[in-house]
Design an enzyme around this catalytic site. Structure first.
Site, mmCIF file in Angstrom:
data_model
loop_
_atom_site.group_PDB
_atom_site.id
_atom_site.type_symbol
_atom_site.label_atom_id
_atom_site.label_comp_id
_atom_site.label_asym_id
_atom_site.label_seq_id
_atom_site.Cartn_x
_atom_site.Cartn_y
_atom_site.Cartn_z
ATOM 1 N N SER A 104 -21.091 0.246 6.642
ATOM 2 C CA SER A 104 -21.423 1.644 6.899
ATOM 3 C C SER A 104 -20.161 2.510 6.895
ATOM 4 O O SER A 104 -19.516 2.659 5.870
ATOM 5 C CB SER A 104 -22.211 1.762 8.206
ATOM 6 N N ASP A 239 -33.134 -0.531 4.651
ATOM 7 C CA ASP A 239 -32.162 0.363 5.289
ATOM 8 C C ASP A 239 -32.770 1.762 5.413
ATOM 9 O O ASP A 239 -33.060 2.412 4.413
ATOM 10 C CB ASP A 239 -30.885 0.424 4.443
ATOM 11 N N HIS A 267 -30.318 -1.160 8.486
ATOM 12 C CA HIS A 267 -28.929 -0.705 8.563
ATOM 13 C C HIS A 267 -28.293 -1.466 9.716
ATOM 14 O O HIS A 267 -28.135 -0.964 10.827
ATOM 15 C CB HIS A 267 -28.889 0.816 8.799
#
Length: 287
Positions: A104, A239, A267
């Site tokens: 991320s 995600d 995620h």
């Protein structure tokens, strides 16, 4: 597996680093996401990489874990500073060139580090990323899921940061909407992890606030075609923040990049059900 923690000073900040394995083996540097710390990378995942002959370095970025923290709501640094910190850290560790694995926000740091300091990078692995980094609009790619949009619209206010149980609850409930819906959400395991995170943090309020406020700088999607370093892109098929099209687009922008979808994954920082697939991919990629 033993994991040695130490503080290394770079760019006028102290960064906490945990290392495991033989320093003579190829080095993998794991870069966590916003609001997380090096604890996001589970010991079992690190153990598998070490067993594969890798020297694994986990890093608390600014405001995370035991690293230098800034006033809550006033981080005073940007994404470029996190990139510079990582480049300096690789130099200070004497690694030379490191294999980067970024999740991320950590994947944004890894992208920029590869572009701006290619002499420090042996290979690049991007997990749960987006081309050009978070905070930049990608009009050709899908936005966040309706469920996550609803969560953000009704998000609970910040807890009393002095109330440990309230902060742990806040962390757990904050993880829930980002997880894959096809797998049961293990509340007990997430709570145990959240307790470790809260108890280890020098300033949990800064950790859960400041990383979301930093300046992402100029978009860099148009530069991704210049990456000439072997690249692996991992992305969850559920995600909700960066739908899987973001991962596919990233791989398409980087010459020769390999794309690997992760089933039943949201995620999340490479949950354990992905390790049988992910660890061999990373070991092969960093061979």
């Amino acid at each position: 597996m033993g994991s040695l923690e130490r503080i290394i000073r770079v760019n006028d900040v102290d960064l906490c680093v945990a290392s495991a394995g033989d320093p003579g083996d190829p080095a993998i540097v794991l870069l966590h996401g916003a609001g997380e710390s090096l604890l996001a990378w589970e010991p079992g995942f690190v153990e598998r990489l070490v067993a594969g002959g890798r020297y694994v370095v986990r890093v608390d970025s600014r405001d995370a874990g035991r690293s230098t923290t800034f006033p809550v709501g006033e981080p005073g640094y940007g994404l470029d500073d996190l990139v510079a910190d990582t480049a300096s850290l690789i130099r200070e560790l004497g690694i030379g060139r490191a294999h980067l694995v970024g999740m991320s926000q950590g994947s944004a740091v890894a992208q920029l580090l590869t572009l701006d300091h290619p002499e420090r990078v042996a290979s690049l692995t991007i997990a749960s990323g987006t081309p050009g980094g978070p905070g930049h609009t990608q009009s050709d790619l899908p936005g966040i899921s309706p469920e996550l949009e609803k969560y953000f619209a009704a998000e609970e206010p910040a807890p009393d940061w002095a109330d440990r149980d309230a902060v742990v609850d806040y962390l757990v409930e904050g993880m829930r909407p980002f997880a894959a819906h096809s797998r049961p959400f293990d509340t007990a395991a997430q709570r145990a992890q959240a307790e470790l995170v809260v108890d280890r943090a020098a300033n949990i309020a800064a950790q859960l606030t400041n990383p979301y406020l930093i300046d992402a700088g100029r978009p860099w999607r148009d530069r991704l075609g210049h990456i000439a370093i072997p690249t692996l892109v991992l992305h969850g098929d559920e995600d909700p923040l960066f739908p899987i099209e973001h991962g596919r687009a990233l791989a398409a922008e980087i010459p020769g990049a390999r794309f690997v979808p992760l089933e039943r994954t949201g995620h999340e920082t490479l949950p354990s059900h992905t390790w049988d697939a992910v660890v061999p991919e990373i070991l092969s990629h960093t061979a």
